[in-house]
Design an enzyme around this catalytic site. Structure first.
Site, PDB file in Angstrom:
ATOM      1  N   GLU A   1      -9.582  -1.621   5.448  1.00  0.00           N
ATOM      2  CA  GLU A   1     -10.265  -1.249   6.684  1.00  0.00           C
ATOM      3  C   GLU A   1     -11.510  -2.118   6.894  1.00  0.00           C
ATOM      4  O   GLU A   1     -11.966  -2.780   5.957  1.00  0.00           O
ATOM      5  CB  GLU A   1     -10.667   0.229   6.597  1.00  0.00           C
ATOM      6  CG  GLU A   1      -9.497   1.184   6.453  1.00  0.00           C
ATOM      7  CD  GLU A   1      -8.683   1.337   7.741  1.00  0.00           C
ATOM      8  OE1 GLU A   1      -8.661   0.408   8.576  1.00  0.00           O
ATOM      9  OE2 GLU A   1      -8.040   2.399   7.889  1.00  0.00           O
TER      10      GLU A   1
ATOM     11  N   HIS B   1      -7.007  -4.656  10.531  1.00  0.00           N
ATOM     12  CA  HIS B   1      -6.877  -4.560   9.072  1.00  0.00           C
ATOM     13  C   HIS B   1      -5.545  -5.115   8.574  1.00  0.00           C
ATOM     14  O   HIS B   1      -4.560  -5.164   9.315  1.00  0.00           O
ATOM     15  CB  HIS B   1      -7.090  -3.117   8.571  1.00  0.00           C
ATOM     16  CG  HIS B   1      -6.005  -2.152   8.906  1.00  0.00           C
ATOM     17  ND1 HIS B   1      -6.250  -0.940   9.529  1.00  0.00           N
ATOM     18  CD2 HIS B   1      -4.669  -2.169   8.696  1.00  0.00           C
ATOM     19  CE1 HIS B   1      -5.116  -0.278   9.667  1.00  0.00           C
ATOM     20  NE2 HIS B   1      -4.145  -1.011   9.182  1.00  0.00           N
TER      21      HIS B   1
ATOM     22  N   ASP C   1       0.818  -1.213   0.000  1.00  0.00           N
ATOM     23  CA  ASP C   1       0.000   0.000   0.000  1.00  0.00           C
ATOM     24  C   ASP C   1       0.852   1.264   0.000  1.00  0.00           C
ATOM     25  O   ASP C   1       2.076   1.217   0.163  1.00  0.00           O
ATOM     26  CB  ASP C   1      -0.964  -0.003   1.200  1.00  0.00           C
ATOM     27  CG  ASP C   1      -0.277  -0.390   2.516  1.00  0.00           C
ATOM     28  OD1 ASP C   1       0.972  -0.405   2.556  1.00  0.00           O
ATOM     29  OD2 ASP C   1      -0.991  -0.670   3.485  1.00  0.00           O
TER      30      ASP C   1
ATOM     31  N   ASP D   1      -7.200  -2.252  14.450  1.00  0.00           N
ATOM     32  CA  ASP D   1      -8.594  -2.607  14.178  1.00  0.00           C
ATOM     33  C   ASP D   1      -8.689  -3.901  13.347  1.00  0.00           C
ATOM     34  O   ASP D   1      -9.753  -4.232  12.818  1.00  0.00           O
ATOM     35  CB  ASP D   1      -9.348  -1.455  13.485  1.00  0.00           C
ATOM     36  CG  ASP D   1      -8.765  -1.104  12.115  1.00  0.00           C
ATOM     37  OD1 ASP D   1      -7.796  -1.775  11.672  1.00  0.00           O
ATOM     38  OD2 ASP D   1      -9.277  -0.172  11.473  1.00  0.00           O
TER      39      ASP D   1
END
Ligand code: GLP
Length: 260
Positions: free
Chosen positions: A143, A138, A67, A136
């Site tokens: 996400e 990911h 990414d 979280d």
């Protein structure tokens, strides 16, 4: 999924790096999927050490990064381009033309994402993908609620991720809101997955990803669908795992396991 738990961050990182090295020894022109974030730093340090001291060769390797932030130029200290060059690429003998990192500065993001997927396919697919995990749950920048069959695309970052990553920027307002990320489907196409996580702040996400249901709310849980995934943890990141005793038992019994 195989869970490998080590006492320290250094130890788990060394094991993960050795896994990459054994692939390169078997397949010198392997295609590696690279990850950013603070967690894989010790893996990269160990690979660099092996390159310097044990002649681990990267000359035929191709890499694809997961990414990149949208809007940061490659020379921005917080861009993933900069991170990879500073922490890994400039220390090994990889051919510059074999390095692929999503662009955070292109006029046509959709066309770029398709181009990136084509390059991965053309390279023969990713042999081993290194992954971290967000607090979280990911992977890359997929996400919560990302499709588990998503491909490389533009994503809006969650507020939690912006907050987590603001420690590297002057303040949260400077963290880019958008990113280009490989999709969960792109990641699952890799032949082997290696996830690394350490510290108490990752314990909840790891427990959800490894032992919870497969859900797009925790995109790392998609690793459960992969036939060849290994998760390297330190004791702290493993501290909320319910099956901890079983993972230790497997490790204890491994030396006497039949050849398979
Ligand atoms: C970012 C990256 C992820 C990484 C995560 C955790 O969100 N896109 O690939 O896994 O940060 O980073 P760290 O290892 O610093 O906790």
């Amino acid at each position: 999924m195989e869970i490998v738990i080590k006492d320290t961050y250094e130890e788990m990182s060394r094991e993960a790096a050795h896994e990459v090295a054994s692939l390169l020894n078997m397949k010198p022109n392997a295609v590696l999927g690279m990850a950013t974030g603070s967690t894989p730093l010790a893996v990269y340090r160990e690979l660099v050490r092996m390159h310097r001291e044990e002649s681990l060769d990267f000359s035929q390797v191709t890499t694809f990064n997961l990414d990149e932030y949208v809007g940061l130029p490659p020379n921005h200290p917080q861009s993933y381009h900069y991170f990879m060059h500073e922490n890994f690429f400039k220390h090994v003998n990889i051919a510059r033309q074999n390095i692929y990192i999503p662009s955070g500065n292109t006029r046509n993001y959709r066309a770029f994402c398709e181009w990136y997927e084509d390059r991965i396919r053309e390279a023969g697919g990713i042999d081993l993908q290194i992954l971290g995990i967000g607090s979280d749950g990911h992977i890359a920048f997929n996400e919560p609620t990302s499709s588990l069959s998503s491909r490389t695309r533009l994503k809006t970052l969650a507020r939690q991720t912006i907050e987590d990553n603001s420690r590297f920027f002057a303040n949260a307002d400077e963290v880019p809101v958008y990113a280009i990320t490989m999709g969960v489907g792109t990641i699952l196409d890799a032949r082997h997955l290696v996830m690394v996580a350490n510290g108490l702040h990752k314990a909840k996400a790891i427990a959800a990803a490894v032992e919870g249901p497969v859900t797009h709310m925790i995109t790392a849980s998609a690793l459960q669908l992969h036939p060849s995934a290994r998760v390297y943890l330190d004791n702290e990141a493993a501290s909320q795992l319910q099956m901890r005793e079983y993972y230790d038992w497997i490790a204890h019994k491994r030396p006497s396991a039949p050849a398979y």
